[in-house]
Design a protein around this motif. Structure first.
Motif, PDB file in Angstrom:
ATOM      1  N   GLY A 177       8.738   6.936 -64.738  1.00  0.00           N
ATOM      2  CA  GLY A 177       9.014   6.185 -64.246  1.00  0.00           C
ATOM      3  C   GLY A 177       9.871   4.415 -64.526  1.00  0.00           C
ATOM      4  O   GLY A 177       9.535   3.609 -63.324  1.00  0.00           O
ATOM      5  N   ARG A 178      10.866   4.906 -64.682  1.00  0.00           N
ATOM      6  CA  ARG A 178      11.776   4.147 -65.349  1.00  0.00           C
ATOM      7  C   ARG A 178      13.247   4.264 -64.328  1.00  0.00           C
ATOM      8  O   ARG A 178      14.033   5.600 -63.695  1.00  0.00           O
TER       9      ARG A 178
ATOM     10  N   ALA B  15       3.108   3.755 -65.435  1.00  0.00           N
ATOM     11  CA  ALA B  15       3.478   2.083 -65.688  1.00  0.00           C
ATOM     12  C   ALA B  15       3.141   0.759 -65.991  1.00  0.00           C
ATOM     13  O   ALA B  15       3.455  -0.160 -65.670  1.00  0.00           O
ATOM     14  N   GLY B  16       2.398   1.207 -67.426  1.00  0.00           N
ATOM     15  CA  GLY B  16       1.584  -0.029 -67.720  1.00  0.00           C
ATOM     16  C   GLY B  16       3.079  -0.811 -68.733  1.00  0.00           C
ATOM     17  O   GLY B  16       4.332   0.436 -69.458  1.00  0.00           O
TER      18      GLY B  16
ATOM     19  N   LEU C 232      10.072   0.255 -52.750  1.00  0.00           N
ATOM     20  CA  LEU C 232      10.621  -1.170 -53.466  1.00  0.00           C
ATOM     21  C   LEU C 232      10.296  -1.825 -53.997  1.00  0.00           C
ATOM     22  O   LEU C 232      10.509  -2.004 -55.016  1.00  0.00           O
ATOM     23  N   ALA C 233       9.021  -2.780 -53.216  1.00  0.00           N
ATOM     24  CA  ALA C 233       8.297  -3.120 -53.561  1.00  0.00           C
ATOM     25  C   ALA C 233       7.479  -2.537 -55.036  1.00  0.00           C
ATOM     26  O   ALA C 233       6.726  -3.147 -55.842  1.00  0.00           O
ATOM     27  N   CYS C 234       6.829  -1.425 -54.688  1.00  0.00           N
ATOM     28  CA  CYS C 234       6.371  -1.094 -55.733  1.00  0.00           C
ATOM     29  C   CYS C 234       7.248  -0.538 -56.753  1.00  0.00           C
ATOM     30  O   CYS C 234       6.473  -0.793 -58.099  1.00  0.00           O
ATOM     31  N   VAL C 235       8.596  -0.109 -56.777  1.00  0.00           N
ATOM     32  CA  VAL C 235       9.071  -0.057 -57.750  1.00  0.00           C
ATOM     33  C   VAL C 235       9.382  -0.975 -58.725  1.00  0.00           C
ATOM     34  O   VAL C 235       9.322  -1.296 -59.652  1.00  0.00           O
ATOM     35  N   ALA C 236       9.433  -1.968 -58.223  1.00  0.00           N
ATOM     36  CA  ALA C 236       9.892  -3.177 -58.872  1.00  0.00           C
ATOM     37  C   ALA C 236       8.792  -3.744 -59.956  1.00  0.00           C
ATOM     38  O   ALA C 236       8.869  -4.860 -60.383  1.00  0.00           O
ATOM     39  N   ALA C 237       7.525  -3.464 -58.658  1.00  0.00           N
ATOM     40  CA  ALA C 237       6.197  -3.619 -59.577  1.00  0.00           C
ATOM     41  C   ALA C 237       5.432  -2.895 -60.772  1.00  0.00           C
ATOM     42  O   ALA C 237       5.208  -3.212 -61.821  1.00  0.00           O
ATOM     43  N   ILE C 238       6.266  -1.576 -60.952  1.00  0.00           N
ATOM     44  CA  ILE C 238       6.209  -0.750 -62.082  1.00  0.00           C
ATOM     45  C   ILE C 238       7.257  -1.623 -63.021  1.00  0.00           C
ATOM     46  O   ILE C 238       7.108  -1.861 -64.236  1.00  0.00           O
TER      47      ILE C 238
END
Length: 289
Positions: free
Chosen positions: A288-289, A24-25, A103-109
């Motif tokens: 992660g994309r 996720a970096g 979805l918030a976690c996907v946005a953060a990634i």
């Protein structure tokens, strides 16, 4: 997690639990090229400040970079009335809570990777957009809109959704979370159209444990929140029929997604968020994309 509405806190907890299975970096070096300078804004990372330019201009500037791919990430939230269906096992959790959290976690990634990302919310017959852009302030805008979403009404009409698909003109990855109780529907038609436009579309179908195994209390009455069709009672005799019809419906969703080359995963909202997120992202390619 069910007792907090602080999405920042939830994101930190979930992403910490992803471990090393998903990178996720932010990617640096090859594939990232300098684009332009912009003025420093609160929340920007200090490591992106150009210190040599600071020495010359006596002002802070941020180096903006662009990826070779220029792929935007779009989060699509179904916030219609059926998403208010709660868990019968865990207090404080319903489908909408689970959808907005994932979805918030996907946005953060996406933010950590330096991708542009935006948000589409369908609720009460309307479509609401948060345009795609990059950076920590964008993440806060998206989280604020996710927090504001309320489960209301039904989906927008097909014509309304079709008229709004201009948001995905450039190559995009669309993460859509819904219960998909209506299929085919204006939402499914829009997502299939986006796939035909060669966007990468990934669906998460959400159900409660009670919906999956028909463990509703015998004799309980239920009303469809999106239609005024009266009350429905589930008796012991009805359970086998309910299970068969439910499975047939969601098997149809799976078949339609395969035919359209859409990634689709089904999840129970009583599952750990980190487990569902890891499965969804890996099914979509493991990057992660």
């Amino acid at each position: 997690m069910a007792q907090t509405r602080d999405l920042d806190l939830v994101i930190r907890h979930v992403l910490a639990g992803l471990g090393h299975g998903i990178h996720a970096g932010r990617e640096r070096g090859a594939g990232v090229e300098f684009s332009e300078y912009r003025a420093y804004a609160p929340g920007d990372e200090w490591r992106r400040v150009d210190w040599k330019l600071l020495a010359r201009a006596d002002r802070y500037f941020i180096r903006e970079a662009e990826r070779d791919s220029h792929v935007a990430v779009w989060l699509w939230l179904d916030a219609t009335a059926s998403m208010a269906e709660p868990s019968r096992d865990i207090n404080g959790i319903d489908k909408l809570w689970f959808a907005r959290t994932v979805l918030a976690c996907v946005a953060a990634i996406a933010q950590r990777q330096g991708d542009a990302f935006g948000l589409v919310i369908c609720s009460d017959g309307k479509v609401e957009f948060t345009p795609a852009t990059r950076g920590p302030r964008q993440l806060q805008r998206v989280l604020a809109q996710l927090n504001k979403a309320q489960p209301l009404g039904g989906l927008p009409a097909s014509e309304v959704l079709k008229a709004h698909l201009h948001f995905a003109r450039s190559p995009s990855v669309i993460f859509a979370a819904s219960d998909f109780l209506d299929w085919p529907s204006p939402l499914s038609e829009a997502l299939q159209r986006l796939r035909r436009m060669h966007h990468d579309v990934r669906l998460l179908t959400l159900r409660t444990q009670a919906e999956m195994d028909a463990s509703f209390r015998t004799g309980s009455a239920y009303r469809d929140p999106e239609r005024s069709t009266g009350l429905h009672r589930l008796t012991g005799v009805d359970r086998a029929s309910y299970r068969a019809q439910s499975r047939a419906h969601f098997d149809g969703v799976v078949r339609a997604c395969r035919q359209s080359d859409i990634v689709q995963r089904e999840a129970c909202i009583e599952q750990p968020v980190v487990e569902v997120l890891r499965c969804w992202l890996r099914a979509a390619g493991g990057s992660g994309r």
